[in-house]
Structures are given as structure tokens and as C-alpha cells.
Design a protein around this motif. Structure first.
Motif, PDB file in Angstrom:
ATOM      1  N   UNK A  14       0.766  -1.144   0.021  1.00  0.00           N
ATOM      2  CA  UNK A  14       0.014  -0.172   0.006  1.00  0.00           C
ATOM      3  C   UNK A  14       0.790   1.267   0.156  1.00  0.00           C
ATOM      4  N   UNK A  15       2.112   1.163  -0.012  1.00  0.00           N
ATOM      5  CA  UNK A  15       3.027   2.404  -0.149  1.00  0.00           C
ATOM      6  C   UNK A  15       2.523   3.328  -1.186  1.00  0.00           C
ATOM      7  N   UNK A  37       7.798  15.017   0.938  1.00  0.00           N
ATOM      8  CA  UNK A  37       7.296  13.607   1.192  1.00  0.00           C
ATOM      9  C   UNK A  37       8.520  13.017   0.457  1.00  0.00           C
ATOM     10  N   UNK A  38       8.765  11.745   0.836  1.00  0.00           N
ATOM     11  CA  UNK A  38      10.064  10.958   0.081  1.00  0.00           C
ATOM     12  C   UNK A  38       9.809   9.616   0.244  1.00  0.00           C
ATOM     13  N   UNK A  39      10.635   8.775  -0.539  1.00  0.00           N
ATOM     14  CA  UNK A  39      10.538   7.136  -0.195  1.00  0.00           C
ATOM     15  C   UNK A  39      12.056   7.032  -0.383  1.00  0.00           C
ATOM     16  N   UNK A  40      12.326   5.863   0.231  1.00  0.00           N
ATOM     17  CA  UNK A  40      13.825   5.228   0.219  1.00  0.00           C
ATOM     18  C   UNK A  40      13.524   3.948  -0.522  1.00  0.00           C
ATOM     19  N   UNK A  41      14.269   3.774  -1.630  1.00  0.00           N
ATOM     20  CA  UNK A  41      13.799   2.603  -2.729  1.00  0.00           C
ATOM     21  C   UNK A  41      14.292   1.348  -1.813  1.00  0.00           C
ATOM     22  N   UNK A  42      15.044   1.320  -0.712  1.00  0.00           N
ATOM     23  CA  UNK A  42      15.275   0.166  -0.105  1.00  0.00           C
ATOM     24  C   UNK A  42      14.390  -0.326   1.205  1.00  0.00           C
TER      25      UNK A  42
END
Length: 97
Positions: A14-15, A37-42
């Protein structure tokens, strides 16, 4: 200045849905200086947010806004509350105007 930095853990798979809600361009938030707002691909389930506010009271007031409450209500079913990590920081330099 009042700064929050933290990770919201989405329920598995659900990310992207959570990221979409958190990334919506909404009405401006009085007292908000930065909202990233950000994501970490790992990290397959994490969505990171960094916020800078003029005061803790400005942040608290934003949570009472109707459009913010609606966004929170849509996001809550997607969040794994065990995956939440938050830091409250005192921003000292590099604050956007």
C-alpha cells in the motif's frame, strides 16, 4: 521553528497509495514552511515526511483543518501503526522563507 521528520509505514503493498495521499497538493497550510514527502527505494513500505512549521501551535492547528482531517481519514486504513517513527526537532538553519 518546529520540525517533524519521520516514517509512516504502509501496510504491505500500500506504499504507493499512501504516497499518493500524502503527496496531494492541497490548500496551503498556515504556518507551514516546508512539507516534503519522500521514499527510500530500499524500504518497500516506508513513506518519509519532513515538515517545518513556524510553531508547534501552527502544526496543531493544521491538524484541525477539514481538508487535512479528510486526508488523514483516507490514509489511516493504509498505515501500519507499528511502522511509525517520528522525531521532533528544533530547526536552526537552512529554513525556507
Amino acid at each position: 521553528m518546529f520540525m517533524l521528520h519521520g516514517r509512516l509505514g504502509a501496510k504491505p503493498g500500500k506504499r504507493d497509495d499512501l504516497l499518493k495521499i500524502m503527496s496531494e497538493a492541497g490548500e496551503s497550510l498556515p504556518g507551514n514552511r516546508l512539507y516534503v514527502v519522500a521514499i527510500d527505494e530500499t524500504d518497500a513500505d516506508g513513506v518519509w515526511a519532513t515538515e517545518i512549521w513556524e510553531s508547534q501551535e501552527a502544526h496543531a492547528a493544521s491538524l484541525r483543518l477539514d481538508h487535512v482531517q479528510k486526508r488523514i481519514a483516507r490514509a489511516m486504513p493504509l498505515i501500519d501503526t507499528g511502522g511509525i517513527r517520528q522525531q521532533r526537532l528544533d530547526a536552526r538553519a537552512g529554513i525556507p522563507d
